[in-house]
Write a protein that holds these residues in place. Sequence first.
Motif, PDB file in Angstrom:
ATOM      1  N   SER A 250      -5.044  23.631  -7.658  1.00  0.00           N
ATOM      2  CA  SER A 250      -4.889  23.140  -6.537  1.00  0.00           C
ATOM      3  C   SER A 250      -4.834  21.515  -6.292  1.00  0.00           C
ATOM      4  CB  SER A 250      -6.026  23.511  -5.554  1.00  0.00           C
ATOM      5  OG  SER A 250      -5.709  23.214  -4.009  1.00  0.00           O
ATOM      6  N   PHE A 251      -4.064  21.081  -5.414  1.00  0.00           N
ATOM      7  CA  PHE A 251      -3.589  19.645  -5.144  1.00  0.00           C
ATOM      8  C   PHE A 251      -3.458  19.538  -3.824  1.00  0.00           C
ATOM      9  CE2 PHE A 251       0.381  21.046  -6.071  1.00  0.00           C
ATOM     10  CZ  PHE A 251       1.053  20.405  -5.378  1.00  0.00           C
ATOM     11  N   THR A 252      -3.542  18.161  -3.383  1.00  0.00           N
ATOM     12  CA  THR A 252      -3.312  17.745  -1.914  1.00  0.00           C
ATOM     13  C   THR A 252      -2.286  16.770  -2.059  1.00  0.00           C
ATOM     14  OG1 THR A 252      -5.103  16.028  -1.890  1.00  0.00           O
ATOM     15  CG2 THR A 252      -5.625  18.186  -1.317  1.00  0.00           C
ATOM     16  N   ARG A 253      -1.344  16.830  -0.700  1.00  0.00           N
ATOM     17  CA  ARG A 253      -0.475  15.765  -0.647  1.00  0.00           C
ATOM     18  C   ARG A 253      -0.709  15.059   0.548  1.00  0.00           C
ATOM     19  NH1 ARG A 253       4.811  16.373  -1.972  1.00  0.00           N
ATOM     20  NH2 ARG A 253       5.434  16.195   0.077  1.00  0.00           N
ATOM     21  N   LYS A 254      -0.504  13.864   0.619  1.00  0.00           N
ATOM     22  CA  LYS A 254      -0.596  12.997   1.982  1.00  0.00           C
ATOM     23  C   LYS A 254       0.682  12.959   2.540  1.00  0.00           C
ATOM     24  CE  LYS A 254      -4.969  11.985   1.803  1.00  0.00           C
ATOM     25  NZ  LYS A 254      -6.180  12.343   2.719  1.00  0.00           N
ATOM     26  N   GLU A 255       1.155  13.390   3.693  1.00  0.00           N
ATOM     27  CA  GLU A 255       2.391  13.359   4.244  1.00  0.00           C
ATOM     28  C   GLU A 255       2.209  12.852   5.692  1.00  0.00           C
ATOM     29  OE1 GLU A 255       3.940  17.532   4.440  1.00  0.00           O
ATOM     30  OE2 GLU A 255       3.630  17.893   2.117  1.00  0.00           O
ATOM     31  N   ALA A 256       3.332  12.198   6.021  1.00  0.00           N
ATOM     32  CA  ALA A 256       3.650  11.300   7.182  1.00  0.00           C
ATOM     33  C   ALA A 256       3.665  12.296   8.147  1.00  0.00           C
ATOM     34  CB  ALA A 256       4.848  10.661   7.046  1.00  0.00           C
TER      35      ALA A 256
ATOM     36  N   LEU B 126       0.800  -1.309   0.131  1.00  0.00           N
ATOM     37  CA  LEU B 126      -0.122  -0.061  -0.194  1.00  0.00           C
ATOM     38  C   LEU B 126       0.751   1.276   0.092  1.00  0.00           C
ATOM     39  CD1 LEU B 126      -2.869   0.648   0.149  1.00  0.00           C
ATOM     40  CD2 LEU B 126      -2.728   0.685   2.498  1.00  0.00           C
ATOM     41  N   ALA B 127       2.053   1.307   0.413  1.00  0.00           N
ATOM     42  CA  ALA B 127       2.886   2.224   0.698  1.00  0.00           C
ATOM     43  C   ALA B 127       2.974   3.163  -0.490  1.00  0.00           C
ATOM     44  CB  ALA B 127       4.527   1.881   1.089  1.00  0.00           C
ATOM     45  N   ASP B 128       3.095   2.917  -1.750  1.00  0.00           N
ATOM     46  CA  ASP B 128       3.169   3.563  -2.868  1.00  0.00           C
ATOM     47  C   ASP B 128       1.913   3.797  -3.576  1.00  0.00           C
ATOM     48  OD1 ASP B 128       2.995   1.332  -4.273  1.00  0.00           O
ATOM     49  OD2 ASP B 128       4.992   1.304  -5.382  1.00  0.00           O
ATOM     50  N   LYS B 129       0.789   3.438  -2.863  1.00  0.00           N
ATOM     51  CA  LYS B 129      -0.484   3.662  -3.542  1.00  0.00           C
ATOM     52  C   LYS B 129      -1.216   4.743  -2.880  1.00  0.00           C
ATOM     53  CE  LYS B 129       0.000  -0.851  -5.137  1.00  0.00           C
ATOM     54  NZ  LYS B 129       1.367  -1.002  -4.331  1.00  0.00           N
ATOM     55  N   ILE B 130      -0.734   5.632  -2.241  1.00  0.00           N
ATOM     56  CA  ILE B 130      -1.358   6.685  -1.298  1.00  0.00           C
ATOM     57  C   ILE B 130      -1.217   7.898  -2.348  1.00  0.00           C
ATOM     58  CG2 ILE B 130      -1.186   8.322   0.767  1.00  0.00           C
ATOM     59  CD1 ILE B 130      -1.517   4.965   1.060  1.00  0.00           C
ATOM     60  N   GLU B 131      -2.313   8.148  -2.518  1.00  0.00           N
ATOM     61  CA  GLU B 131      -2.521   9.496  -3.517  1.00  0.00           C
ATOM     62  C   GLU B 131      -3.336  10.491  -2.957  1.00  0.00           C
ATOM     63  OE1 GLU B 131      -4.453   7.512  -6.939  1.00  0.00           O
ATOM     64  OE2 GLU B 131      -2.669   6.676  -7.598  1.00  0.00           O
ATOM     65  N   GLY B 132      -2.781  11.857  -3.266  1.00  0.00           N
ATOM     66  CA  GLY B 132      -3.621  12.815  -3.154  1.00  0.00           C
ATOM     67  C   GLY B 132      -4.582  13.173  -4.063  1.00  0.00           C
ATOM     68  N   SER B 133      -5.295  14.491  -4.264  1.00  0.00           N
ATOM     69  CA  SER B 133      -6.181  14.613  -5.445  1.00  0.00           C
ATOM     70  C   SER B 133      -6.018  15.825  -5.901  1.00  0.00           C
ATOM     71  CB  SER B 133      -7.662  14.483  -4.612  1.00  0.00           C
ATOM     72  OG  SER B 133      -7.677  15.107  -3.496  1.00  0.00           O
ATOM     73  N   VAL B 134      -6.559  16.009  -7.175  1.00  0.00           N
ATOM     74  CA  VAL B 134      -6.489  17.363  -7.581  1.00  0.00           C
ATOM     75  C   VAL B 134      -7.947  18.052  -7.330  1.00  0.00           C
ATOM     76  CG1 VAL B 134      -6.513  18.911  -9.802  1.00  0.00           C
ATOM     77  CG2 VAL B 134      -4.956  16.802  -9.599  1.00  0.00           C
ATOM     78  N   ILE B 135      -8.186  19.435  -6.857  1.00  0.00           N
ATOM     79  CA  ILE B 135      -9.158  19.848  -6.514  1.00  0.00           C
ATOM     80  C   ILE B 135      -9.898  20.639  -7.529  1.00  0.00           C
ATOM     81  CG2 ILE B 135     -10.367  21.388  -4.579  1.00  0.00           C
ATOM     82  CD1 ILE B 135      -8.722  18.831  -3.306  1.00  0.00           C
ATOM     83  N   PRO B 136     -10.944  20.356  -7.881  1.00  0.00           N
ATOM     84  CA  PRO B 136     -11.686  21.125  -8.992  1.00  0.00           C
ATOM     85  C   PRO B 136     -12.184  22.609  -8.514  1.00  0.00           C
ATOM     86  CG  PRO B 136     -12.987  19.594  -8.495  1.00  0.00           C
ATOM     87  CD  PRO B 136     -11.855  19.418  -7.563  1.00  0.00           C
ATOM     88  N   LEU B 137     -11.156  23.458  -8.170  1.00  0.00           N
ATOM     89  CA  LEU B 137     -11.351  24.775  -7.594  1.00  0.00           C
ATOM     90  C   LEU B 137     -12.566  25.564  -8.357  1.00  0.00           C
ATOM     91  CD1 LEU B 137      -8.086  26.360  -6.706  1.00  0.00           C
ATOM     92  CD2 LEU B 137      -9.867  25.404  -5.234  1.00  0.00           C
ATOM     93  N   ASP B 138     -13.507  26.361  -7.416  1.00  0.00           N
ATOM     94  CA  ASP B 138     -14.059  27.300  -7.824  1.00  0.00           C
ATOM     95  C   ASP B 138     -13.768  28.730  -8.403  1.00  0.00           C
ATOM     96  OD1 ASP B 138     -13.495  27.628  -5.318  1.00  0.00           O
ATOM     97  OD2 ASP B 138     -15.471  29.014  -5.129  1.00  0.00           O
ATOM     98  N   LYS B 139     -12.256  28.752  -8.140  1.00  0.00           N
ATOM     99  CA  LYS B 139     -11.501  29.856  -8.653  1.00  0.00           C
ATOM    100  C   LYS B 139     -10.782  29.858  -9.914  1.00  0.00           C
ATOM    101  CE  LYS B 139     -11.455  30.874  -3.698  1.00  0.00           C
ATOM    102  NZ  LYS B 139     -12.476  31.792  -3.558  1.00  0.00           N
TER     103      LYS B 139
ATOM    104  N   TRP C  69      -1.610  25.414  -3.160  1.00  0.00           N
ATOM    105  CA  TRP C  69      -2.320  26.337  -4.328  1.00  0.00           C
ATOM    106  C   TRP C  69      -1.355  26.996  -5.106  1.00  0.00           C
ATOM    107  CZ3 TRP C  69      -7.225  28.626  -4.053  1.00  0.00           C
ATOM    108  CH2 TRP C  69      -8.211  28.178  -2.933  1.00  0.00           C
ATOM    109  N   VAL C  70      -1.377  26.911  -6.454  1.00  0.00           N
ATOM    110  CA  VAL C  70      -0.604  27.438  -7.269  1.00  0.00           C
ATOM    111  C   VAL C  70      -1.234  28.549  -8.401  1.00  0.00           C
ATOM    112  CG1 VAL C  70       1.105  27.198  -9.247  1.00  0.00           C
ATOM    113  CG2 VAL C  70       0.801  25.217  -7.588  1.00  0.00           C
ATOM    114  N   ASN C  71      -0.649  29.793  -8.432  1.00  0.00           N
ATOM    115  CA  ASN C  71      -1.287  30.668  -9.096  1.00  0.00           C
ATOM    116  C   ASN C  71      -0.670  30.655 -10.414  1.00  0.00           C
ATOM    117  OD1 ASN C  71      -1.999  32.883 -10.523  1.00  0.00           O
ATOM    118  ND2 ASN C  71      -1.752  34.435  -8.735  1.00  0.00           N
TER     119      ASN C  71
END
Length: 492
Positions: free
Chosen positions: A135-141, A117-130, A478-480
């Motif tokens: 914008s994306f998420t990272r899962k950090e220990a 499972l170690a390398d199957k932990i994924e963040g997600s891309v957020i479909p922003l309203d702006k 968040w990336v502009n």
Amino acid sequence: MQTYDLFIGGKSTPSSSGKYFDSFNPFTGEVWAKVAQGNAQDVDAAVEVAHQAFTEGAWANMTATQRGLLIHKLGDLVARDAKELATIEVQDNGKLFAEMFGQLNYIPQWFYYYGGLADKIEGSVIPLDKKGFFSFTRKEALGVVAVITPWNSPLMLTAWKIAPALAAGCTVVIKPSEFTSASVLHFVKLFEEAGFPPGVVNVVTGFGKDVGTPLVEHPLVRKITFTGSDTTGKLINQQAAAHLKHISLELGGKSPNIIFEDANIEDAVNGAVAGIFAATGQTCIAGSRLLVQESIYSEVVEKLVALAKTAKMGDPMSSETQIGPVTTRPQFEKILSYIDIAKNEGAQLLMGGTAAARPECGSGWFVEPTIFGQVDNSMRIAQEEVFGPVLSIIRFKDEAEAVKIANDTKFGLGAGVWTKDIGRAFRMSEKIKSGTVWVNTYRAVSFMAPFGGFKDSGLGRENGIEAIQSYLQTKCVWVNTGAPSANPFTMR
Ligand code: NAD
């Protein structure tokens, strides 16, 4: 006489005090090992190296795939040494070799599952309203994890915690029970052979106040994962809250095992025995309250007592033995005191009720398998966790009363339902307030199946995909990508 030292930064090391405490063999009642008595200074040293391993060096820079492969390799080494590790556990906790060898043969699956499972932990891309942002998420220990365990299944419960913690990328400091420290100290030597960098896994042995408290309160510890009594769990929860630490608690139980009149009685009686006399009743999921429908009460009692009377007690290493000693002297005394409490409360003693004086039990800490009938659910024997081979049988009239009695407890860890009626099985599994419900079986666990408690039985879940999330935190980035500058005095 064996001597065991602490394990810090990949090396065996004596405690800074130089002191050792005794570890007893419950079958002989004699000291078989000396274990280093850790303290706050040792905790500090272990947490420092764990923090260093988390923040810099080989572990911190490894890919999740590489981490997973190491964890997988560890599983192979546990499988190779299963017999040796199980034998050490039996010397320390007195549980049957058959049970501990079974656990040791199963433990590698936790390392294979979470290694995968170690390398199957994924963040997600957020479909922003702006517009103009990505914008994306990272899962950090989380960081350094304190792993605190009880004496009943030392290595299995350690594996339930460290497999997901390491897969997430955390580092750990383990504080095993002062009654059963030896097997964990053997086990951690396998980490070097598997190729783990030093400092990723550390062990500080000793007592709750000397080692547990400083570990829980250490500022560099970010999460505590604890299995033990609800009293200690609640105390640790308060200490963790004061420092805003993440916490998982796997605590006690007073689990109902419920037999309906339409059940297969032979299977249900077997399940009742497995629920309370396996592991000498020293299991958090013990089915210590047997709820039996009125119409079959006498039949169940008769068959249950007849079966329980055949149980062989004695040397836990013998393949003939079915009930071994109690792990610790204080626990042995606690069980006998609960038997007295039940007698004084007016419960009907159906069998057992004393320490075992059978010749095959020698001078070990044995309690006769004990069954009380005509128990009222308000009695202390029905409300408090005994953690021994003591069963309370409670009558009920119908499904509604079974649910009421089953839920009338501060705990909510497990429950068994014995019925051939599929509708009833589903209704009961919905209405019972517990983390696990077994239908027509009892005491089944898997690395894949979430495990944990409702109410005073705990917080969080171990096992399954869900468990790894409790060692991770979510970061949102968040990336502009071209949004125009905005009024700096308002929120974007
Ligand atoms: P315990 O609470 O006495 O001790 C558990 C661990 O906590 C030990 O390592 C102990 O040294 C440590 N500890 C004690 N005081 C501490 C403190 N102040 N700070 C930090 N650590 C401290 O429990 P036990 O008697 O070892 O184990 C039996 C209990 O564990 C039972 O209640 C049983 O139901 C429970 N248990 C639960 C599960 C589960 O998964 N839910 C599994 C097994 C056992």
